[in-house]
Design a protein around this motif. Structure first.
Motif, mmCIF file in Angstrom:
data_model
loop_
_atom_site.group_PDB
_atom_site.id
_atom_site.type_symbol
_atom_site.label_atom_id
_atom_site.label_comp_id
_atom_site.label_asym_id
_atom_site.label_seq_id
_atom_site.Cartn_x
_atom_site.Cartn_y
_atom_site.Cartn_z
ATOM 1 N N GLN A 87 33.191 10.977 41.484
ATOM 2 C CA GLN A 87 33.745 10.298 40.320
ATOM 3 C C GLN A 87 33.004 10.726 39.056
ATOM 4 O O GLN A 87 31.782 10.744 39.007
ATOM 5 C CB GLN A 87 33.671 8.782 40.511
ATOM 6 C CG GLN A 87 34.575 8.278 41.640
ATOM 7 C CD GLN A 87 34.329 6.813 41.945
ATOM 8 O OE1 GLN A 87 33.426 6.477 42.679
ATOM 9 N NE2 GLN A 87 35.144 5.948 41.364
ATOM 10 N N GLY A 133 37.240 9.338 39.450
ATOM 11 C CA GLY A 133 36.674 8.626 38.315
ATOM 12 C C GLY A 133 37.528 8.678 37.068
ATOM 13 O O GLY A 133 38.746 8.880 37.134
ATOM 14 N N GLU A 134 36.875 8.512 35.925
ATOM 15 C CA GLU A 134 37.556 8.430 34.637
ATOM 16 C C GLU A 134 37.652 9.833 34.029
ATOM 17 O O GLU A 134 36.794 10.252 33.248
ATOM 18 C CB GLU A 134 36.811 7.461 33.722
ATOM 19 C CG GLU A 134 36.717 6.058 34.317
ATOM 20 C CD GLU A 134 35.834 5.115 33.513
ATOM 21 O OE1 GLU A 134 35.212 5.563 32.526
ATOM 22 O OE2 GLU A 134 35.757 3.934 33.892
ATOM 23 N N SER A 144 37.910 -1.625 38.733
ATOM 24 C CA SER A 144 38.616 -0.370 39.022
ATOM 25 C C SER A 144 37.730 0.635 39.760
ATOM 26 O O SER A 144 38.226 1.382 40.612
ATOM 27 C CB SER A 144 39.146 0.250 37.722
ATOM 28 O OG SER A 144 38.087 0.569 36.841
ATOM 29 N N THR A 145 36.435 0.675 39.437
ATOM 30 C CA THR A 145 35.554 1.631 40.118
ATOM 31 C C THR A 145 35.441 1.301 41.601
ATOM 32 O O THR A 145 35.484 2.190 42.462
ATOM 33 C CB THR A 145 34.158 1.645 39.473
ATOM 34 O OG1 THR A 145 34.279 1.966 38.082
ATOM 35 C CG2 THR A 145 33.263 2.676 40.134
ATOM 36 N N LYS A 183 41.843 4.203 33.064
ATOM 37 C CA LYS A 183 42.218 2.850 32.627
ATOM 38 C C LYS A 183 42.957 2.777 31.295
ATOM 39 O O LYS A 183 43.836 1.946 31.121
ATOM 40 C CB LYS A 183 41.001 1.917 32.584
ATOM 41 C CG LYS A 183 40.379 1.646 33.929
ATOM 42 C CD LYS A 183 39.343 0.548 33.863
ATOM 43 C CE LYS A 183 38.072 0.947 33.158
ATOM 44 N NZ LYS A 183 37.354 2.026 33.853
ATOM 45 N N ARG A 212 29.585 3.270 41.385
ATOM 46 C CA ARG A 212 30.127 4.509 41.959
ATOM 47 C C ARG A 212 29.047 5.347 42.638
ATOM 48 O O ARG A 212 29.354 6.224 43.449
ATOM 49 C CB ARG A 212 30.819 5.341 40.868
ATOM 50 C CG ARG A 212 29.892 6.020 39.881
ATOM 51 C CD ARG A 212 30.697 6.686 38.761
ATOM 52 N NE ARG A 212 29.866 7.472 37.847
ATOM 53 C CZ ARG A 212 29.188 6.961 36.837
ATOM 54 N NH1 ARG A 212 29.246 5.654 36.611
ATOM 55 N NH2 ARG A 212 28.478 7.736 36.053
ATOM 56 N N GLY A 250 32.311 5.841 35.124
ATOM 57 C CA GLY A 250 32.717 4.525 35.575
ATOM 58 C C GLY A 250 31.515 3.624 35.763
ATOM 59 O O GLY A 250 30.387 3.951 35.365
ATOM 60 N N ASN A 251 31.732 2.490 36.407
ATOM 61 C CA ASN A 251 30.672 1.534 36.668
ATOM 62 C C ASN A 251 29.607 2.170 37.572
ATOM 63 O O ASN A 251 29.927 2.977 38.443
ATOM 64 C CB ASN A 251 31.283 0.299 37.342
ATOM 65 C CG ASN A 251 30.304 -0.858 37.426
ATOM 66 O OD1 ASN A 251 29.367 -0.837 38.214
ATOM 67 N ND2 ASN A 251 30.528 -1.867 36.608
ATOM 68 N N SER A 294 40.848 6.782 37.439
ATOM 69 C CA SER A 294 40.586 5.411 36.979
ATOM 70 C C SER A 294 40.229 5.362 35.502
ATOM 71 O O SER A 294 39.425 4.523 35.077
ATOM 72 C CB SER A 294 39.464 4.775 37.810
ATOM 73 O OG SER A 294 38.271 5.534 37.702
#
Length: 314
Positions: free
Chosen positions: A265, A39-40, A22-23, A143, A272, A268-269, A141
């Motif tokens: 973001q 981002g999240e 997703s990232t 999720k 990013r 996230g991962n 994101s």
């Protein structure tokens, strides 16, 4: 924080189980004019502001010009620590462990009055992101299928769901890896999980995402990480059409690299933090590195949903 009749803010919610790409997908979508990937957002209060982790631009969030402007637009200032803890606590009401109760609620259910302030705060936040960025659609994101139910109750949000899935064996293998998290406090590694547990989460999250989106009648698209890598232009065009902005060709270099600009973001991962030319290659290390017993366990637990998503046994 109250508005009587908030204008509509369009949100593209990137859903799916962690380590599904997703990232990367959000970073690609952020290149499309009219979209902004942030981002999240679910973790804005704790990781972003209370812990002051870095924005993907590399700046601690409390010092990031973009997020400082967003927060001032939304709330007139950066909320103080007590307010942030209250917002984070409200966000935790929409965690995975609360998912069964959220799924059992009837369609159209609205939250109790005690959380209306939180949903109004979310509405103001997403509206501010759109205004400050100048984008037509905010890409989130986060999720979590449980957090999706919170967004559905925020006034003035027009939510669409782009649901990314990845071969569960690849996901389970990724959750086993020792990965550095350059943004975690005290040099902590990214969390790890046993393949059997990962397989259960993969099945539950993906099914819950489908159920919530369909029950709410949301515009919905499921796409695969593998197709995003193999056919980035066609896959992103489909997601872009769902968002409602004009499709734009993705810049992919001769060596298959994607040209990514700096983003903002929240979480996230670690991918990013990368910008410029980013290799666009399928991560299939699991096909040779995953222990046979873990591969068999993951395949058994995720069947038949895995087959429905087009992932065969070989």
């Amino acid at each position: 924080m109250h508005t009587d009749s908030p204008p509509t803010t369009r949100v593209l919610y990137l859903a799916g189980w962690g380590r599904s790409g997703s990232t990367l997908a959000e970073g690609m979508l952020d290149q499309v004019p009219g979209l902004v990937g942030v981002g999240e957002i679910k973790f804005l209060w704790e990781r972003g502001l209370l812990q002051n982790r870095r924005c993907s631009c590399g700046t601690p969030l409390r010092s990031c010009e973009f997020w400082v402007e967003v927060l001032h637009e939304a709330y007139g200032r950066i909320p103080d620590d007590d307010e942030l803890r209250e917002l984070d606590e409200a966000s935790r009401r929409f965690r995975t462990r609360h998912l069964p109760g959220l799924l059992l609620r009837p369609a159209g259910h609205t939250s109790r009055a005690e959380l209306r302030w939180y949903h109004e705060a979310l509405s103001q936040l997403y509206r501010a992101v759109a205004k400050v960025s100048g984008a037509d659609v905010v890409v989130d994101s986060s999720k979590f299928p449980s957090y999706l139910t919170a967004l559905l109750q925020a006034p003035g949000l027009d939510v669409k769901v782009a649901h990314i899935v990845r071969d569960p064996r690849a996901v389970a293998y990724s959750w086993q890896r020792h990965k550095e998290d350059p943004d975690a406090p005290n040099g902590e590694l990214m969390p790890r999980m046993h393949p059997g547990c990962t397989a259960l989460y993969w099945s539950a999250w993906n099914l819950a995402t489908e159920r919530i989106a369909h029950r709410a009648g949301l515009p919905y698209l499921r796409f695969r990480y593998e197709d995003l890598i193999a056919e980035p232009d066609a896959t992103l065009r489909a997601v872009t059409r769902l968002s409602g902005v004009p499709a734009t060709a993705v810049r992919v270099g001769e060596r298959g690299e994607l040209f990514v600009r700096r983003t903002h973001q929240v979480s996230g991962n670690p991918v990013r933090f990368r910008s410029g030319a980013v290799p666009l290659r399928l991560d299939d290390e699991w096909t040779t590195g995953m222990a046979p017993r873990h591969r068999q366990l993951t395949a058994a637990v995720t069947f038949p949903l895995r087959r429905r998503y087009g992932y065969r046994d070989s």
